[in-house]
Design a protein around this motif. Structure first.
Motif, PDB file in Angstrom:
ATOM      1  N   SER A  59       1.141  -2.640  -6.112  1.00 51.93           N
ATOM      2  CA  SER A  59      -0.073  -1.978  -5.634  1.00 51.93           C
ATOM      3  C   SER A  59      -0.667  -2.711  -4.436  1.00 51.93           C
ATOM      4  N   HIS A  60      -0.351  -4.013  -4.290  1.00 52.59           N
ATOM      5  CA  HIS A  60      -0.892  -4.882  -3.233  1.00 52.59           C
ATOM      6  C   HIS A  60      -2.400  -5.094  -3.374  1.00 52.59           C
ATOM      7  N   VAL A  61      -3.022  -4.590  -4.445  1.00 56.97           N
ATOM      8  CA  VAL A  61      -4.446  -4.817  -4.673  1.00 56.97           C
ATOM      9  C   VAL A  61      -4.574  -6.096  -5.497  1.00 56.97           C
ATOM     10  N   ASN A  62      -4.886  -7.193  -4.833  1.00 56.70           N
ATOM     11  CA  ASN A  62      -4.899  -8.502  -5.459  1.00 56.70           C
ATOM     12  C   ASN A  62      -6.144  -8.673  -6.334  1.00 56.70           C
ATOM     13  N   PHE A  63      -5.935  -9.044  -7.590  1.00 56.34           N
ATOM     14  CA  PHE A  63      -7.056  -9.140  -8.532  1.00 56.34           C
ATOM     15  C   PHE A  63      -8.040 -10.251  -8.171  1.00 56.34           C
TER      16      PHE A  63
END
Length: 366
Positions: A59-63
């Motif tokens: 997703s490349h959405v870094n937590f």
């Protein structure tokens, strides 16, 4: 003579007393850059583990980045009073200029500048793929008007805080609608990259809608319970250390993720900075000049020029990482935007303060 001296004294704002973070902002950014690069080189396994913490596979959405950005942005959104938007009809010129520069001129001029510099002028020093990435990153940067730091820039230029709040509030509302379509259109048109609209939409929801709704909800509930004075004078200042800490840690992570790119491509960092500098000074000058032409008070004109020049770099970095990954050229371009943001905006503040006499003294205080 006493009357003349009094008027002259009124035209010169009192020296601003900044806190340590605001006064040495450039130093903090530099230290975060050094700390991030050191961490990226000395602890690659840790950085790889942090980079791999995503909301979903690929997703490349870094937590960690998302959490820090929420901690940073939500308190800023809590300051936004959308009821103030209704009052803008009393002095609409300043807001109209800001919106024109931010949404009609800025992203499109950045796309043009990026294409000219990366595709033509700098073509000997980078590949076509690298040029596409840098074009995408600078467009993402330009399509996100500044939200948080504008309040600091406005303070440094003796800006009208209420009108600055209106300008920020309206830009936030418009960003919900226009950010994703403009980025998708310009990136696809100026480069060979295709922007996944779904990922872009997730970025808008995650990094604008969620903190905005949280900020509005918290503001409404706490003001109803404790009153506006307590909320603004007691509660909001308590969030300042959290916001600052989140910002500094975010910068460290950004530079840690980009350590290899920054150290491996120092020339590219310099080249990326050039069109960003061009667009910042161009948009600031355009907004400031239009404000002067329309006889807008200096207390509105200066923050308007600064909003037109600066960027919501937290959103830009998060979006570039979500779209293209933390090690991408697009992410590097947004990180370079962070590097140039503070010293450049301080220089724009200086020019605005030095040209206060361009505006009528009677209007200079808003």
């Amino acid at each position: 003579m006493d009357a003349i001296a009094a008027i002259h004294q009124q035209s010169i704002p009192a020296e601003k007393k900044l806190n340590m973070f605001e006064r040495y902002l450039t130093v903090w950014v530099g230290l975060c850059m050094l700390a991030g690069i050191f961490l990226g080189k000395s602890a690659p396994n840790l950085i790889q583990a942090l980079r791999g913490m995503e909301f979903g596979q690929n997703s490349h959405v870094n937590f960690p980045m998302a959490l820090l950005i929420w901690l940073m942005i939500t308190p800023m959104m809590m300051k936004v009073d959308f009821r103030a938007v209704a009052k803008v009809g009393q002095r609409p010129q300043g807001l109209l200029v800001t919106l024109f520069v931010n949404w009609v001129v800025k992203p499109f001029s950045m796309a043009l500048l990026a294409w000219v510099f990366f595709r033509v002028i700098f073509s000997l020093w980078m590949t076509s793929g690298e040029a596409d990435q840098y074009i995408a990153g600078t467009i993402i940067l330009a399509a996100a008007p500044c939200t948080a730091m504008v309040f600091v820039w406005s303070y440094l230029t003796d800006g009208d805080p209420a009108y600055t709040l209106v300008q920020v509030s309206v830009n936030d509302l418009i960003m919900l609608i226009l950010f994703a379509p403009i980025v998708g259109l310009l990136v696809s048109g100026a480069s060979a990259l295709t922007v996944p609209f779904t990922v872009l939409l997730y970025s808008v929801v995650g990094f604008i809608v969620v903190p905005l709704l949280l900020g509005v909800l918290i503001r409404h509930r706490l003001i109803a319970r404790h009153g506006k004075k307590w909320f603004e004078e007691t509660l909001l200042p308590r969030f300042a250390p959290i916001t600052i800490a989140a910002l500094l840690i975010t910068l460290i992570l950004i530079f840690a993720f980009q350590a290899e790119n920054i150290l491996g491509k120092p020339l590219h960092v310099l080249l990326i900075a050039i069109p960003i500098l061009f667009q910042v000074y161009f948009n600031a000058s355009l907004a400031y000049g239009l404000m002067k032409w329309l006889h807008v008070p200096h207390a509105v004109a200066a923050p308007g020029a600064l909003i037109g020049a600066s960027n919501f770099f937290e959103l830009a970095v998060a979006t570039a990482i979500a779209l293209f990954g933390p090690e991408s050229g697009a992410a590097l371009a947004t990180v370079v935007g962070v590097l140039v943001e503070v010293p450049v905006m301080l220089s724009v503040c200086h020019v605005c303060n030095r040209t206060r006499h361009w505006f009528p003294v009677s209007e200079s205080r808003g």
